[in-house]
Design an enzyme around this catalytic site. Structure first.
Site, PDB file in Angstrom:
ATOM      1  N   LYS A  49       0.819  -1.280   0.011  1.00 38.69           N
ATOM      2  CA  LYS A  49      -0.007  -0.092  -0.148  1.00 38.69           C
ATOM      3  C   LYS A  49       0.967   1.075  -0.181  1.00 38.69           C
ATOM      4  O   LYS A  49       1.884   1.282   0.662  1.00 38.69           O
ATOM      5  CB  LYS A  49      -0.855  -0.227   1.144  1.00 38.69           C
ATOM      6  CG  LYS A  49      -1.987   0.889   1.311  1.00 38.69           C
ATOM      7  CD  LYS A  49      -2.832   0.838   2.538  1.00 38.69           C
ATOM      8  CE  LYS A  49      -3.862   1.897   2.786  1.00 38.69           C
ATOM      9  NZ  LYS A  49      -5.036   1.835   3.746  1.00 38.69           N
ATOM     10  N   SER A  53      -9.668   1.421   2.681  1.00 38.54           N
ATOM     11  CA  SER A  53      -8.983   2.399   1.823  1.00 38.54           C
ATOM     12  C   SER A  53      -7.930   1.672   1.157  1.00 38.54           C
ATOM     13  O   SER A  53      -7.274   2.041   0.274  1.00 38.54           O
ATOM     14  CB  SER A  53      -8.218   3.617   2.843  1.00 38.54           C
ATOM     15  OG  SER A  53      -7.408   2.650   3.903  1.00 38.54           O
ATOM     16  N   SER A 108      -9.774  -0.976   7.204  1.00 40.92           N
ATOM     17  CA  SER A 108      -9.342  -0.811   5.448  1.00 40.92           C
ATOM     18  C   SER A 108      -8.947  -1.879   4.997  1.00 40.92           C
ATOM     19  O   SER A 108      -8.276  -1.804   3.820  1.00 40.92           O
ATOM     20  CB  SER A 108      -8.303   0.576   5.769  1.00 40.92           C
ATOM     21  OG  SER A 108      -9.155   1.483   5.698  1.00 40.92           O
TER      22      SER A 108
HETATM   23  N1  GLN Z   1     -13.254   3.732   6.518  1.00 44.54           N
HETATM   24  C1  GLN Z   1     -12.642   4.201   7.413  1.00 44.54           C
HETATM   25  C2  GLN Z   1     -12.206   5.712   7.244  1.00 44.54           C
HETATM   26  O1  GLN Z   1     -12.725   6.117   6.313  1.00 44.54           O
HETATM   27  C3  GLN Z   1     -11.136   3.540   6.820  1.00 44.54           C
HETATM   28  C4  GLN Z   1     -10.068   3.804   7.880  1.00 44.54           C
HETATM   29  C5  GLN Z   1      -8.769   2.857   7.642  1.00 44.54           C
HETATM   30  O2  GLN Z   1      -8.861   1.745   8.046  1.00 44.54           O
HETATM   31  N2  GLN Z   1      -7.963   3.248   7.206  1.00 44.54           N
HETATM   32  O3  GLN Z   1     -11.656   6.252   8.324  1.00 44.54           O
END
Ligand code: GLN
Length: 468
Positions: free
Chosen positions: A78, A153, A177
């Site tokens: 990532k 994400s 995420s």
């Molecule tokens: N959907 C979560 C957010 O928008 C994802 C965050 C994550 O795990 N990086 O904050």
């Protein structure tokens, strides 16, 4: 032809050891897929030009009898995990052209084993989002239906594995995420116990929540990758020496039905109930549990996370990297640079975070959120005296359409309604593929277990792979 669809880390290692193919052959097979598919799917922001050189080194290691589990295994990373000498930008304009000056702890460990980094993957900007649509570099598409999102994400990492452009991948979890994109793409995703994996060298979002986390097609692949990256690191004071507790072969599963009485898609619910039946038939004891505080996990998350985000992102000013905008004063320059460098979602969270930390609101929001967080932690501590696992669907819906929810932040935030409790409590959880919808979209269930009980999750995950 290497059968990438059914390839696992262990099968690839065996084949490389026996000389059926080399790490270079394997990397080439994935690079070929990337060439064919990445233009459409946009999983990779960059494919590393030295991937084959890395593979050659891995082949040397294998030849010299130095092969370990991850040697020669192609892996996608990532875009918020630093690899020395490579660009890393959390899919944000503000970090455009930033080149990492050191390796993240997990990268260092994987390098020692001779893993092959294929490229860096697309993500929501600074890991904020559930659909990989807030990236400054375009959306990533779900290979099961390219009109749909892959989740986020860590959407790029999920798509890289799901569309056979990498054997495994690393993402990060602050709140779902890895599990949520794993759910949307039909993969296994593990959220490690907070502290099991060093955060050193990952671009911070919410320090009290962040964990680097593995994706794989199978539970065993996720387990091998997790074993490779875990461990104490002096650069991260919250990391802990591996205190993994051996699997107790737990048989008691608690289900907090009250958490998903409404708002859950019918196919998700039907599949969940079928999965519960299968577990029952396999000898697991299912009990009804109540987690009254956990229903506030998402609300707590959306106070604590933005507070941490607003402080973490305050360091980005365009002075040393990223596009810098000239202004009439220092303040004006910051304002112009930061307004241009951050996307809408990042700006929204910086503002919310600044607000909840400000004088007069700190007690009402931030401090209270931490109190509820501790109550949620205690709630899990207590429930794990009664049950070995807590089971829920991973997400309330299957993958949704591109563009959907983009104008409704709260609807987007609700994607993580079931992932939030594990991050808030710091416990471990695993997302497992559990079937397909009528439209052939992946479905997923999630097991949570107490701190350091990853092995229990791998154990039940492997059983579930047999019976699902
Ligand atoms: N959907 C979560 C957010 O928008 C994802 C965050 C994550 O795990 N990086 O904050």
């Amino acid at each position: 032809m290497i059968d990438l669809k059914n390839l696992t880390i262990e099968k690839a290692s065996e084949a490389m050891k026996n000389g059926e193919y080399t790490s270079v052959d394997l990397a080439r097979a994935y690079l070929k897929n990337i060439e064919e598919k990445n233009k459409e799917l946009n999983a990779y922001l960059e494919v590393f030009s030295d991937a084959l050189d890395q593979a050659k080194k891995a082949d040397e290691m294998i030849k010299n009898g130095k092969q370990t589990k991850m040697t020669g295994i192609p892996i996608a990373i990532k875009d918020n995990i630093l690899i020395k000498g490579k660009k890393c930008g959390a899919a944000s304009k503000i970090l455009e052209n930033y080149t990492a000056s050191y390796d993240a702890f997990v990268i260092k460990k994987l390098k020692e084993e001779g893993a092959v980094f294929i490229g860096r993957t697309n993500m929501d900007e600074f890991a904020m989002g559930s659909s990989t649509q807030t990236s400054a570099y375009g959306v990533t598409r779900n290979p099961h239906d390219t009109e749909r999102v892959p989740g986020g994400s860590s959407g790029g990492s999920a798509v890289a594995v799901a569309s056979l452009m990498a054997l495994v991948a690393l993402g990060t979890e602050t709140c779902g995420s890895v599990r949520q994109p794993a759910s949307f793409c039909g993969l296994v995703g593990l959220k490690p116990t907070y502290g099991m994996v060093s955060r050193s060298g990952t671009i911070a979002m919410g320090n009290s929540l962040d964990q680097i986390a593995p994706f794989g097609k199978t539970v065993r692949d996720a387990e091998i990758l997790f074993d490779a990256i875990k461990g104490e690191d002096e650069m991260d004071a919250t990391s802990i020496e591996s205190v993994l507790i051996p699997s107790r072969e737990g048989k008691i599963i608690g289900i907090p039905w009250h958490l998903f009485e409404e708002g859950v898609d019918k196919e998700v619910m039907d599949n969940f109930k079928e999965s519960v039946e299968k577990l029952k038939n396999a000898g697991y004891k299912i009990v009804d549990i109540k987690l009254p505080y956990s229903q506030y996990s998402l609300a707590v998350y959306y106070i604590i996370m933005p507070a941490e985000v607003s402080t973490n992102l305050s360091r980005f000013d365009g002075v040393r990297y990223g596009p810098r905008k000239d202004g009439e004063s220092v303040n004006d320059e910051y304002k112009k640079t930061r307004s241009a460098g951050f996307g809408a979602e990042a700006r929204r969270r910086i503002m919310i975070g600044t607000y909840v930390l400000s004088h007069g609101y700190y007690d009402a929001y931030y401090k209270r959120a931490w109190r509820v967080r501790h109550a949620i932690e205690r709630e899990f501590e207590n429930i794990f005296k009664e049950v070995d696992f807590v089971l829920t669907p991973t997400t309330p819906t299957p993958a949704f359409k591109l563009g959907e929810k983009m104008n409704d932040p709260v609807a987007m935030y609700l994607c993580d309604i079931f992932s939030a409790p594990a991050n808030i409590a710091g416990i471990t959880a695993i997302a497992l593929p559990s079937g397909m919808t009528g439209k052939k979209l992946p479905l997923s269930i999630q097991f949570m277990a107490n701190h350091f009980h990853e092995k229990d999750l791998f154990d039940i995950g492997k059983k579930f792979e047999e019976i699902r």
